[in-house]
Scaffold this active site. Structure first.
Site, PDB file in Angstrom:
ATOM      1  N   GLY A 174     -43.822 -19.187  -0.367  1.00 57.40           N
ATOM      2  CA  GLY A 174     -42.659 -18.409   0.086  1.00 57.40           C
ATOM      3  C   GLY A 174     -41.928 -18.135  -0.782  1.00 57.40           C
ATOM      4  O   GLY A 174     -41.267 -19.110  -1.564  1.00 57.40           O
ATOM      5  N   PHE A 177     -32.994 -17.650   0.163  1.00 57.17           N
ATOM      6  CA  PHE A 177     -32.303 -18.985  -0.598  1.00 57.17           C
ATOM      7  C   PHE A 177     -33.084 -19.475  -1.883  1.00 57.17           C
ATOM      8  O   PHE A 177     -32.891 -20.294  -2.757  1.00 57.17           O
ATOM      9  CB  PHE A 177     -32.207 -19.815   0.206  1.00 57.17           C
ATOM     10  CG  PHE A 177     -31.175 -19.589   1.097  1.00 57.17           C
ATOM     11  CD1 PHE A 177     -29.680 -19.531   0.809  1.00 57.17           C
ATOM     12  CD2 PHE A 177     -31.197 -19.465   2.447  1.00 57.17           C
ATOM     13  CE1 PHE A 177     -28.641 -19.380   1.439  1.00 57.17           C
ATOM     14  CE2 PHE A 177     -30.303 -19.135   3.275  1.00 57.17           C
ATOM     15  CZ  PHE A 177     -28.975 -19.013   2.685  1.00 57.17           C
ATOM     16  N   VAL A 234     -40.364 -21.376  -2.196  1.00 51.15           N
ATOM     17  CA  VAL A 234     -40.619 -22.412  -1.438  1.00 51.15           C
ATOM     18  C   VAL A 234     -41.946 -22.870  -1.990  1.00 51.15           C
ATOM     19  O   VAL A 234     -42.937 -22.029  -1.960  1.00 51.15           O
ATOM     20  CB  VAL A 234     -40.646 -22.342  -0.021  1.00 51.15           C
ATOM     21  CG1 VAL A 234     -40.757 -23.631   0.656  1.00 51.15           C
ATOM     22  CG2 VAL A 234     -39.238 -21.732   0.343  1.00 51.15           C
ATOM     23  N   ASP A 279     -27.579 -19.156  10.182  1.00 49.28           N
ATOM     24  CA  ASP A 279     -28.574 -18.131   9.702  1.00 49.28           C
ATOM     25  C   ASP A 279     -29.798 -18.144  10.817  1.00 49.28           C
ATOM     26  O   ASP A 279     -30.935 -18.301  10.492  1.00 49.28           O
ATOM     27  CB  ASP A 279     -28.917 -18.165   8.392  1.00 49.28           C
ATOM     28  CG  ASP A 279     -29.509 -17.031   7.953  1.00 49.28           C
ATOM     29  OD1 ASP A 279     -29.430 -15.784   8.627  1.00 49.28           O
ATOM     30  OD2 ASP A 279     -30.154 -16.831   6.895  1.00 49.28           O
TER      31      ASP A 279
END
Ligand SMILES: *[C@@H]1O[C@H](CO)[C@@H](O)[C@H](O)[C@H]1NC(C)=O
Ligand SMILES: *[C@@H]1O[C@H](CO)[C@@H](O)[C@H](O)[C@H]1NC(C)=O
Ligand SMILES: *[C@@H]1O[C@H](CO)[C@@H](O)[C@H](O)[C@H]1NC(C)=O
Ligand SMILES: *[C@@H]1O[C@H](CO)[C@@H](O)[C@H](O)[C@H]1NC(C)=O
Ligand SMILES: *[C@@H]1O[C@H](CO)[C@@H](O)[C@H](O)[C@H]1NC(C)=O
Ligand SMILES: *[C@@H]1O[C@H](CO)[C@@H](O)[C@H](O)[C@H]1NC(C)=O
Ligand SMILES: *[C@@H]1O[C@H](CO)[C@@H](O)[C@H](O)[C@H]1NC(C)=O
Length: 672
Positions: free
Chosen positions: A355, A359, A362, A473
């Site tokens: 993914g 940020f 991954v 978040d």
């Protein structure tokens, strides 16, 4: 003749049984014939291994014959006194991240039917916790702070009777003298520790002591309780051990054990106990021999070898170069070498990419030594300032442990890049199930459980830790699902990275539109109240199966989820807001509760929002949610949602967005 033998046996067996059952000693368990259950096994050198590193699992081991806890059948009239001592060790898979702990247990059932792993320690479950028909007496050696059970910390000894809420508990340690002189111990240090438990029936007093193995029995008990076990124990009880793992795991060992009814348990001869496998590996020596051999074979050959090794090392060092500074030494255990992460992901191979979020990217990986599955988040980060503060937070966050948080296992730092290592969650993130339609739609029960899980995780962040942790978040894409579709919060505190070292004049707000509380976009200050606001938006999206804001390309007002739900409520048909993918099969009361709670959490006035503790109580049905005056509230919610979201930020924000707080301009950036 055989008949006579049979009769003799029949006559004598109970007698032998009774004397043998009341007293026994084991140095190692090779010849023990225990009842084993779950993960428990006896290792080849005789250790009783209750759990290996399997997560969310349990293990039981009980002495095979029941112990007669009814004194009246013998002489007196009450439960007999007893005494027991054992040596155990807990070896966590990662430093400071263990399983849930180990317990000594006295129970009517050898297999503890219905018992659950994780916070239940393999002893009880949510449905029977506290029920007096459990007839359970346990001494817990608990390595996780579970708020529901009023745990005092993540390293304590507790006395439990029928309930995982301890009668008395204490941080692990021992008194060297009656005068005090307390020395703290760490259950998860991997060292052998000895426990002594004494029950004095005349005074109905249960005492527990613990000390490092090879230290004499401490003078004063660490914890004690006054409890008349005649009211708890049945005539026949089994004695033994239980251990469990949760989001983190550990090997729980028992090395030796001695037990006695009516008398002091025989002391253990520590020199006869099996030893715990050593951590780490020792692979030196061979390379030395090789070099010596080569030196003998010829100096020139050695020279070439040394030169090529130097060259290789140089290349390798460049490839695996990390940034390390002196101040990081104290975070030692949480720092993971880059080379291990590189191997784990086959060199950050594209096929391992699972993914790429707001940020960074991954990767899925398998750690070379432990074979543990991990998710590695690569975050590029240019700001030099703030990294120290952030790493210190990361290190303290890897000590956060809760079954509803994705466990952070460690970090690594390179030039301009930070790598965070998390537990891997097979089922991925919740938003895929809710919005992408790829996965089978979640049932109401599954959704409600995920909601309660996330509430528990967030409550832990807000209240369960030594300092308040703001998630910053919360949204469906930051909730990951484990193998049993249990919800776990991920990425907590990550938004903080962008707080440090940014220009104070244009405070960057990081979070996701539709989840940002109105006061947050004015002050830029994240609080537990702003988390609750985002949690409200999350509740609505899980129930309605829609994102809180559906963005259109133009600047026209698209109604937000808060507004839609409020509208349906006004019409008295709040149920219409519920995700049609559930085909109408849901619990109306629960769904209505969650929707109304979602609105209450999304209240524009921070002080009106409930705390996470209240949220957990409303969801758990242990407190009633206050009635909201819809008339006054609906309007203000709608106003706020328009004010904050629709007019100022009409553009498209698919994921984490960075916006300036002064409302003058909005900068849609979706990648960092
Ligand atoms: C743990 O033990 C169980 C059964 O005893 C075994 O199936 C499993 O592979 C083991 N797991 C690990 C991580 O060693
Ligand atoms: C082991 O314990 C069980 C249960 O008490 C018993 O039936 C069995 O005979 C025992 N076996 C040995 C070898 O002692
Ligand atoms: C204990 O044993 C005696 C005699 O066997 C029996 O009468 C009594 O009911 C038992 N006590 C309990 C609490 O069951
Ligand atoms: C239990 O029985 C033992 C003898 O078997 C006796 O010494 C002891 O005092 C009794 N305990 C109680 C509380 O009656
Ligand atoms: C306690 O457990 C018993 C037996 O399982 C059950 O019948 C009873 O309803 C339980 N009591 C409560 C309060 O849950
Ligand atoms: C404990 O309870 C039993 C049964 O109610 C009673 O006979 C006994 O006297 C009690 N023990 C003490 C020390 O109070
Ligand atoms: C808990 O145990 C400690 C140590 O033995 C003791 O001093 C204290 O009184 C106990 N508290 C309760 C409520 O039993």
């Amino acid at each position: 003749m055989p008949l006579l033998l049979f009769l003799l046996l029949l006559f004598f067996t109970p007698l032998i049984h009774a004397t043998a059952a009341g007293e026994f000693t084991f140095h190692g368990f090779t010849a023990s014939n225990f009842s084993l259950n779950g993960l428990t096994q006896i290792t080849s050198n005789g250790l009783l291994l209750l759990t290996n590193n399997t997560k969310e699992a349990l293990g039981h081991a009980f002495y095979p014959a029941p112990i007669n806890f009814n004194n009246s059948s013998r002489l007196g009239s009450a439960t007999p006194s007893f005494s027991t001592t054992f040596v155990f060790a807990i070896v966590p898979q990662y430093p400071d991240v263990g399983g849930h702990g180990l317990a000594f247990a006295i129970t009517p059932w050898k297999d503890l039917p219905g018992s659950m792993p994780s916070q239940h320690l393999g002893l009880l479950s949510d449905s029977d916790n506290g029920n007096s028909s459990n007839h359970l007496i346990a001494i817990e050696l608990d390595t996780v702070k579970t708020i529901e059970y009023n745990d005092i910390d993540n390293n304590h000894v507790g006395i439990d009777v029928n309930s995982l809420i301890s009668l008395n508990s204490s941080t692990v340690g021992y008194y060297k003298s009656m005068m005090g002189d307390f020395t703290k111990l760490n259950l998860m240090a991997g060292d052998a520790l000895q426990v002594w438990i004494n029950y004095d029936a005349d005074n109905t007093r249960l005492d527990v002591r613990i000390a490092p193995a090879k230290t004499p029995k401490p003078a004063a008990p660490l914890v004690s309780s006054t409890v008349n076990l005649s009211h708890v124990a049945l005539n026949e009880m089994y004695v033994g051990f239980s251990a469990s793992t949760g989001a983190g795991s550990a090997r729980h060992y028992v090395l030796g054990w001695s037990f006695s009814l009516d008398g002091e348990a025989q002391a253990l001869d520590l020199s006869r106990l099996p030893s715990i496998p050593k951590k780490g590996n020792t692979k030196k020596g061979t390379s030395v021999i090789v070099i010596v051999g080569l030196a003998l074979a010829g100096f020139s050959l050695l020279l070439i070898l040394v030169l090529s090794i130097l060259f290789f090392c140089h290349k390798r060092r460049k490839k695996f170069q990390e940034v390390r500074e002196d101040w990081e030494l104290e975070y030692g255990p949480h720092r993971i070498p880059y080379v291990e992460l590189y191997k784990a992901t086959k060199g950050f191979n594209e096929t391992n990419l699972v993914g790429s979020g707001g940020f960074g990217r991954v990767y899925k990986g398998v750690m070379p030594k432990s074979r543990a599955e991990v998710a590695i988040k690569r975050i590029s980060h240019n700001s030099k300032q703030g990294i120290r503060e952030f790493v210190s937070e990361i290190a303290s966050m890897s000590r956060l442990r809760h079954r509803n948080l994705v466990q952070l296992l460690g970090y690594c730092r390179r030039q301009g890049e930070l790598l965070l290592v998390y537990d891997f969650m097979k089922n991925g993130s919740l938003d895929k199930f809710l919005f992408e339609g790829k996965e089978p739609s979640l049932s109401w029960d599954q959704r409600f459980k995920i909601i309660k899980d996330v509430a528990a995780g967030l409550l832990y962040l807000h209240e369960g830790w030594e300092q308040v942790v703001i998630h910053r978040d919360i949204k469906a894409s930051n909730v990951l699902l484990d193998d049993n579709l249990g919800g776990k919060l991920s990425d907590f505190g990550l938004a903080r990275l962008y707080d440090h070292g940014s220009n104070p004049k244009t405070t960057h707000i990081v979070g996701t539109l539709g989840y940002l509380a109105p006061e947050f976009s004015k002050t830029g200050k994240a609080t537990t109240c702003t988390d609750v606001f985002a949690f409200g938006a999350f509740l609505l999206e899980v129930v309605c199966g829609r994102r809180p804001m559906e963005f259109s390309s133009g600047h026209e007002d698209v109604p937000g989820l808060v507004e839609l739900v409020t509208e349906w409520w006004e019409k008295g048909r709040i149920v219409e807001a519920i995700d049609p993918n559930m085909n109408g099969s849901f619990n109306v009361e629960e769904a209505e509760l969650v929707l109304k709670l979602g609105l209450l959490c999304s209240h524009p006035e921070p002080t009106t929002r409930p705390s996470m503790r209240q949220v957990a109580q409303y969801l758990g049905n242990t407190a009633r949610m206050p009635d909201m005056p819809l008339a006054s509230l609906g309007g203000s919610i709608r106003f706020a949602s328009f004010d904050v979201f629709s007019n100022d930020f009409g553009a498209s924000f698919p994921s984490t967005a960075e916006v300036t707080s002064d409302h003058q301009s909005s900068t849609p950036t979706n990648s960092h």
